[in-house]
Design a protein around this motif. Structure first.
Motif, PDB file in Angstrom:
ATOM      1  N   GLN A  12      11.086 -50.358 114.734  1.00  0.00           N
ATOM      2  CA  GLN A  12      11.337 -48.913 114.766  1.00  0.00           C
ATOM      3  C   GLN A  12      12.814 -48.636 115.055  1.00  0.00           C
ATOM      4  O   GLN A  12      13.461 -47.860 114.351  1.00  0.00           O
ATOM      5  N   ILE A  13      13.329 -49.292 116.093  1.00  0.00           N
ATOM      6  CA  ILE A  13      14.707 -49.047 116.519  1.00  0.00           C
ATOM      7  C   ILE A  13      15.687 -49.512 115.447  1.00  0.00           C
ATOM      8  O   ILE A  13      16.694 -48.849 115.176  1.00  0.00           O
ATOM      9  N   ALA A  14      15.389 -50.665 114.807  1.00  0.00           N
ATOM     10  CA  ALA A  14      16.265 -51.186 113.757  1.00  0.00           C
ATOM     11  C   ALA A  14      16.372 -50.188 112.602  1.00  0.00           C
ATOM     12  O   ALA A  14      17.468 -49.914 112.088  1.00  0.00           O
ATOM     13  N   ILE A  15      15.235 -49.625 112.201  1.00  0.00           N
ATOM     14  CA  ILE A  15      15.246 -48.651 111.106  1.00  0.00           C
ATOM     15  C   ILE A  15      15.927 -47.364 111.559  1.00  0.00           C
ATOM     16  O   ILE A  15      16.696 -46.752 110.804  1.00  0.00           O
ATOM     17  N   TYR A  16      15.658 -46.956 112.802  1.00  0.00           N
ATOM     18  CA  TYR A  16      16.295 -45.755 113.344  1.00  0.00           C
ATOM     19  C   TYR A  16      17.822 -45.878 113.298  1.00  0.00           C
ATOM     20  O   TYR A  16      18.526 -44.952 112.879  1.00  0.00           O
ATOM     21  N   GLU A  17      18.331 -47.032 113.711  1.00  0.00           N
ATOM     22  CA  GLU A  17      19.781 -47.246 113.713  1.00  0.00           C
ATOM     23  C   GLU A  17      20.346 -47.192 112.296  1.00  0.00           C
ATOM     24  O   GLU A  17      21.445 -46.677 112.073  1.00  0.00           O
ATOM     25  N   LYS A  18      19.579 -47.711 111.328  1.00  0.00           N
ATOM     26  CA  LYS A  18      20.022 -47.659 109.926  1.00  0.00           C
ATOM     27  C   LYS A  18      20.007 -46.221 109.407  1.00  0.00           C
ATOM     28  O   LYS A  18      20.928 -45.797 108.691  1.00  0.00           O
ATOM     29  N   VAL A  19      18.983 -45.467 109.799  1.00  0.00           N
ATOM     30  CA  VAL A  19      18.880 -44.065 109.381  1.00  0.00           C
ATOM     31  C   VAL A  19      20.090 -43.282 109.880  1.00  0.00           C
ATOM     32  O   VAL A  19      20.697 -42.499 109.138  1.00  0.00           O
TER      33      VAL A  19
END
Length: 301
Positions: free
Chosen positions: A209-216
């Motif tokens: 979740q956090i990895a995708i959030y950071e990419k977003v």
């Protein structure tokens, strides 16, 4: 102008009534209660304490300063609402931005509607009024819904009626609380929208979740792009031929009926089928209450 002056003078007169120890109003049945309850009263700002049940925890400093400037020029246009705690002691129910801005300006009194309510009633009034009237961020709204459910012991169905929102809308807000706290903070700070958050909920592992959030955030991805990214990560790994085979395995009657099932249950529904015509329906749930809600829809009790 004369009418406004008369109303303001009346408020000051009622304020004096409240400061009279011999007329300490504690309930709606007390003498002179009808003159005070529901009327606009000028209260000493120092006699009012902040409501501990206030769902809003973030106050934009710039917006607060702008409101304070408006109050300095025009005064309080909409009175705050308070509940009476004790003799000449009150607690905010709604209007904390106006209250804070008035203190910034240095006002000594503030117009207020007075209510008499116990803690539970005050909690419900504060949460419901703020959900309906204030520009809360999605996480604050979700926390308000959760507090109403937990502390007042109200179901999502009854909460839906109370706040005038669809039950599915309330469910979508509550699901945001399952996001990692880092992502919740990002939503509260405006780095991502509720739409982004709803897409990220579908990722089970918090690290992912956090990895995708950071990419977003770093790439400035739209909600649609985020949904596509999440979908690509959740699709089963395999050959293109296997994926095509899986897609063909779902008959038209299944794909056509899936949306109707989802809408009826207001929940995510997964359907898998095999080449021999057999299949299964999977309905995930995220809490005991959601399970009971789905069970009630399916069984009628």
């Amino acid at each position: 102008m004369a009418k406004a002056t008369k109303k303001q003078a009346l408020g000051r007169g009622l304020s004096a009534l409240l400061k009279d120890p011999e007329n300490d109003i504690q309930s709606v049945s007390d003498k002179n209660a009808d003159q005070v309850i529901g009327n606009v009263v000028e209260l000493d700002i120092q006699s009012i304490e902040v409501n501990p049940f206030q769902p809003r925890s973030n106050f934009n400093d710039e917006a607060l300063t702008e409101l304070a400037s408006s109050i300095r020029e025009l005064g309080i246009i909409q009175p705050i609402t308070v509940r009476k705690l004790d003799f000449n002691k009150f607690q905010l129910v709604s209007g904390e931005r106006r209250f804070r801005a008035s203190k910034l300006v240095g006002l000594e009194t503030i117009p207020a509607y007075i209510r008499i309510a116990n803690d539970q009633e005050s909690l419900e009034m504060a949460l419901v009024e703020n959900i309906q009237r204030q520009d809360l961020d999605p996480i604050e709204i979700a926390l308000s819904y959760q507090r109403l459910i937990d502390e007042i012991e109200i179901t999502q169905e009854k909460l839906s009626d109370r706040v005038g929102k669809k039950r599915s809308t309330i469910t979508n807000y509550l699901r945001l609380l399952k996001l990692d706290p880092i992502i919740q903070t990002g939503m509260r700070d405006g780095f991502i929208s509720m739409g982004h958050g709803r897409a990220l909920i579908n990722i089970d592992k918090k690290k992912e979740q956090i990895a995708i959030y950071e990419k977003v955030v770093s790439d400035g991805l739209s909600v649609r792009d985020t949904e596509k990214l999440v979908k690509s990560l959740k699709e089963p790994q395999g050959s293109d031929s296997e994926k095509k085979k899986d897609t063909k395995a779902a008959p038209e009657y299944v794909t056509n009926g899936l949306k109707a099932i989802k809408d009826h249950l207001a929940a995510k529904v997964d359907i898998t089928t095999s080449s021999n015509g057999k299949g299964k329906i999977v309905i995930p749930f995220h809490s005991e209450e959601e399970f009971k809600r789905i069970k009630k829809i399916l069984t009628g009790d």
